[in-house]
Scaffold this motif. Structure first.
Motif, PDB file in Angstrom:
ATOM      1  N   ASP A   7      12.064  21.899  89.434  1.00 23.27           N
ATOM      2  CA  ASP A   7      11.828  23.219  88.801  1.00 23.27           C
ATOM      3  C   ASP A   7      10.935  24.179  87.910  1.00 23.27           C
ATOM      4  OD1 ASP A   7      14.304  25.125  88.822  1.00 23.27           O
ATOM      5  OD2 ASP A   7      14.984  25.109  86.652  1.00 23.27           O
ATOM      6  N   GLY A   8      11.369  25.342  88.379  1.00 26.80           N
ATOM      7  CA  GLY A   8      10.166  26.162  88.039  1.00 26.80           C
ATOM      8  C   GLY A   8       8.998  26.753  89.229  1.00 26.80           C
ATOM      9  N   ARG A  46       8.541  30.648  88.690  1.00 25.31           N
ATOM     10  CA  ARG A  46       8.148  31.611  87.593  1.00 25.31           C
ATOM     11  C   ARG A  46       6.695  30.741  87.468  1.00 25.31           C
ATOM     12  NH1 ARG A  46      12.874  28.069  83.511  1.00 25.31           N
ATOM     13  NH2 ARG A  46      13.281  27.420  86.159  1.00 25.31           N
ATOM     14  N   ARG A  77      19.790  31.861  98.630  1.00 27.69           N
ATOM     15  CA  ARG A  77      18.318  32.304  98.499  1.00 27.69           C
ATOM     16  C   ARG A  77      17.843  33.260  99.084  1.00 27.69           C
ATOM     17  NH1 ARG A  77      14.805  29.097  94.513  1.00 27.69           N
ATOM     18  NH2 ARG A  77      16.370  28.536  93.072  1.00 27.69           N
TER      19      ARG A  77
HETATM   20 MG    MG Z   1      14.757  27.101  89.492  1.00 27.60          MG
END
Ligand code: MG
Ligand code: IPE
Ligand code: IPE
Length: 246
Positions: A21-22, A25, A73
């Motif tokens: 994850d990430g 960001r 999404r």
């Molecule tokens: Mg995420």
């Protein structure tokens, strides 16, 4: 650190699962589009697979690449991810074959475009005889969906008279999960700072050790992977029982 030169006497995990994850960001922090984060994340996955199957000699690695919920999404991001997955699997196949990696997918791939389904099926078939790292990639995967799917299959067996409902046990039930022959992960790593499992491997995580890191997936190095493993080696796993024997 190879399995033979490990840092301490504690056993290494046999199966590590990773919630990668990430990516978004990581990209946003660099004023880049989210897809640039996914691209860098794919590079990181490539390195980690090589490290896990090579130097670390890990038997099982499971990577959460796309959840059933990620499907909701924006279309542009989903389309990009589908294309990236197709390219990734096709590009890595030669290396998987050469380095004895057995490629598997868990999740419902029936919703994917036919070309991605073909790429996945070809990669699974081409590496089926390999005996090194078992790499499972979770694609359009949801833990609750996996459990419901197993319940439906068990129900069909009960209706057909091939399972006695009075005798249904955990071993029989797990045989209806996506990858019943893969042992439960001993360690799960989640990058990106969130401390949740986001519908990943709900059945299999019953006694898994959890490791959370603030590091965004595109920055997650082999060194930090080893740190997570060293941390795992300090855990006392009790499985509900005490050390004392009766
Ligand atoms: Mg995420
Ligand atoms: C993980 O990164 C990859 C996928 C879920 C496909 P994210 O895309 O969730 O990145 P963040 O969490 O928004 O930073
Ligand atoms: C989990 O990350 C799924 C993957 C890494 C593939 P998400 O970004 O989808 O999880 P939430 O939405 O933060 O729980």
């Amino acid at each position: 650190m190879s399995r033979s030169e490990r840092r301490n006497d504690q056993p290494l995990p046999c199966h590590v699962a990773v919630i990668m994850d990430g990516n978004g960001r990581w990209a946003e922090a660099r004023q880049l589009p989210r897809i640039a984060g996914h691209r860098s994340g794919a590079k990181r996955a490539e390195e980690l697979i090589r490290f896990a199957g090579g130097e670390l000699n890990l038997p099982y690695l499971t990577l959460f690449a796309l959840s059933a919920e990620n499907w909701r999404r924006p279309k542009s991001e989903v389309d990009f991810l589908i294309q990236l997955l197709d390219q990734f699997i096709a590009a890595k196949l030669e290396e998987f074959v050469a380095s004895n990696v057995k490629f598997l997918v868990i999740g419902d791939i029936s919703v994917f475009p036919a070309s991605l389904q073909r790429t996945i099926e070809y990669a699974i078939a081409s590496t089926a005889g390999n005996s090194g790292l078992v790499l499972s990639v979770a694609l359009n995967y949801g833990g609750r969906q996996e459990i419901i799917r197993a319940c439906c299959k068990v129900n069909a067996e009960i209706t057909a008279g091939t399972i006695d409902p009075e005798r249904l046990d955990m071993t029989t039930f797990r045989s209806y999960l996506y990858a019943p022959h893969i042992p439960d992960p001993e360690l799960i790593i989640r990058t990106g700072g969130e401390q949740r499992v986001s519908n990943f491997l709900l059945w299999q995580l019953a006694y898994t050790e959890l490791y959370f890191t603030e590091t965004m997936w595109p920055d997650f190095t082999a060194k930090e992977f080893l740190q997570a493993i060293s941390d795992f080696q300090t855990r006392q796993r009790r499985f509900g029982v005490t050390e004392e024997k009766t």
